[in-house]
Design an enzyme around this catalytic site. Structure first.
Site, short mmCIF file in Angstrom:
data_model
loop_
_atom_site.label_atom_id
_atom_site.label_comp_id
_atom_site.label_asym_id
_atom_site.label_seq_id
_atom_site.Cartn_x
_atom_site.Cartn_y
_atom_site.Cartn_z
N ARG A 23 0.83 -1.22 0.00
CA ARG A 23 0.00 0.00 0.00
C ARG A 23 0.86 1.26 0.00
NH1 ARG A 23 -2.88 -1.16 5.55
NH2 ARG A 23 -0.69 -1.73 5.92
N GLN A 46 3.10 25.98 18.21
CA GLN A 46 2.76 26.61 16.94
C GLN A 46 3.38 25.81 15.81
OE1 GLN A 46 4.11 30.84 16.14
NE2 GLN A 46 1.89 31.15 16.19
N ASN A 48 4.09 26.11 11.51
CA ASN A 48 4.10 27.01 10.36
C ASN A 48 4.45 26.23 9.11
OD1 ASN A 48 3.53 29.41 11.81
ND2 ASN A 48 5.64 29.49 12.51
N ARG A 59 16.10 31.64 2.91
CA ARG A 59 15.46 32.28 4.07
C ARG A 59 16.35 32.05 5.29
NH1 ARG A 59 9.32 32.65 3.67
NH2 ARG A 59 8.72 31.84 1.61
N HIS A 62 17.38 32.78 11.20
CA HIS A 62 16.49 33.38 12.20
C HIS A 62 16.53 32.66 13.56
CE1 HIS A 62 13.90 34.67 8.53
NE2 HIS A 62 15.02 35.34 8.61
N LYS A 72 12.89 24.28 17.49
CA LYS A 72 12.15 24.07 16.24
C LYS A 72 12.35 22.64 15.77
CE LYS A 72 12.98 28.76 14.59
NZ LYS A 72 13.81 29.55 13.66
N HIS A 119 18.36 29.36 12.44
CA HIS A 119 17.92 28.43 11.39
C HIS A 119 17.70 29.16 10.08
CE1 HIS A 119 14.63 26.35 9.12
NE2 HIS A 119 15.56 25.43 9.18
N TYR A 132 7.14 23.64 10.00
CA TYR A 132 7.84 23.97 11.24
C TYR A 132 6.93 23.66 12.42
CZ TYR A 132 10.82 27.42 8.76
OH TYR A 132 11.69 28.09 7.93
N ARG A 167 14.56 42.00 4.72
CA ARG A 167 14.93 41.81 6.13
C ARG A 167 16.16 40.92 6.24
NH1 ARG A 167 12.00 37.29 9.46
NH2 ARG A 167 13.27 37.27 11.35
N ASP A 168 16.17 39.81 5.53
CA ASP A 168 17.29 38.87 5.64
C ASP A 168 18.56 39.48 5.06
OD1 ASP A 168 15.41 35.75 5.19
OD2 ASP A 168 15.61 37.14 6.88
#
Ligand SMILES: Cc1cn([C@H]2C[C@H](O)[C@@H](COP(=O)(O)OP(=O)(O)O[C@H]3O[C@H](C)C(=O)[C@H](O)[C@H]3O)O2)c(=O)[nH]c1=O
Length: 180
Positions: A23, A46, A48, A59, A62, A72, A119, A132, A167-168
């Site tokens: 399967r 949380q 994401n 990205r 952070h 994370k 990260h 995440y 921003r990055d």
């Protein structure tokens, strides 16, 4: 699940133990008991999703600091990603050093990132989707980052970086930030 420690203390790659048959497969993707036995966080508040349309999208790097410092757990659900973590912990013997895990939606492996570790990732395929899990809620006032293109970090991104956010692009370099 198989937990493989990374060169950054407290971080690990988690691979699935698949039960395969005609399967397809069934695999445990999370277990509080197994995480607790490894000293890993078991409270996730949380989740994401990060969709990256173009291969080369970059990205990061952070983190959240202070009372909003977070663990994370990141997994690739579609495509592939060159996932990088950077140790920013005060007093850490690996401060400023990074570790790499290629997250692949075929393998469905994951990376566990401890507090104090930044990260980031680069999408290696179009429409790369990352999921995440965060141990702490999003706290804009406690967000920080280090520049993913900082020569001192010496991160070898596989593709020419594209789609860097303003921003990055403007993040400070390692010598400009205080250890976490
Ligand atoms: C994380 C987060 C963000 N946002 C808002 C803030 C921004 O207006 C927008 C995009 O956030 P950001 O620009 O931080 O997204 P990325 O640049 O992909 O950053 C993410 O990817 C890097 C590699 C990470 O490791 C971070 O955990 C995560 O912030 O969503 C929210 O509303 N809630 C949230 O939980």
């Amino acid at each position: 699940m198989i937990f493989a420690p990374l060169a950054i203390a407290g971080a690990c790659e988690i691979t699935l133990e698949r039960r395969e048959d005609a399967r397809g497969f069934f695999a445990r993707s999370y277990c509080g008991q197994e995480f607790a036995a490894k000293g890993l966080n078991t409270c996730w508040v949380q989740m994401n999703l990060s969709m990256n349309l173009t291969a080369g999208t970059l990205r990061g790097m952070h983190f959240q600091s202070g009372p909003a410092a977070e663990e994370k757990l990141v997994r690739c659900l579609r495509g592939r990603a060159h996932d990088v973590i950077v140790d920013l912990r005060a007093g850490s013997p690996s401060f400023g050093r990074h570790a790499v895990v290629v997250l692949d939606s075929a393998a469905l492996n994951a990376v566990y990132i401890p507090k104090g570790v930044a990260h980031g990732f680069q999408a290696l395929a179009p429409e790369t989707l990352l999921q995440y899990h965060h141990s702490t809620a999003y706290a804009p006032g406690h967000e920080g980052g280090v520049n993913p293109l900082d020569p001192e970090l010496a991160i070898d991104w596989p593709l020419p970086p594209v789609q860097l956010s303003d921003r990055d692009r403007a993040l400070p370099v390692l010598k400009e930030i205080s250890p976490l």
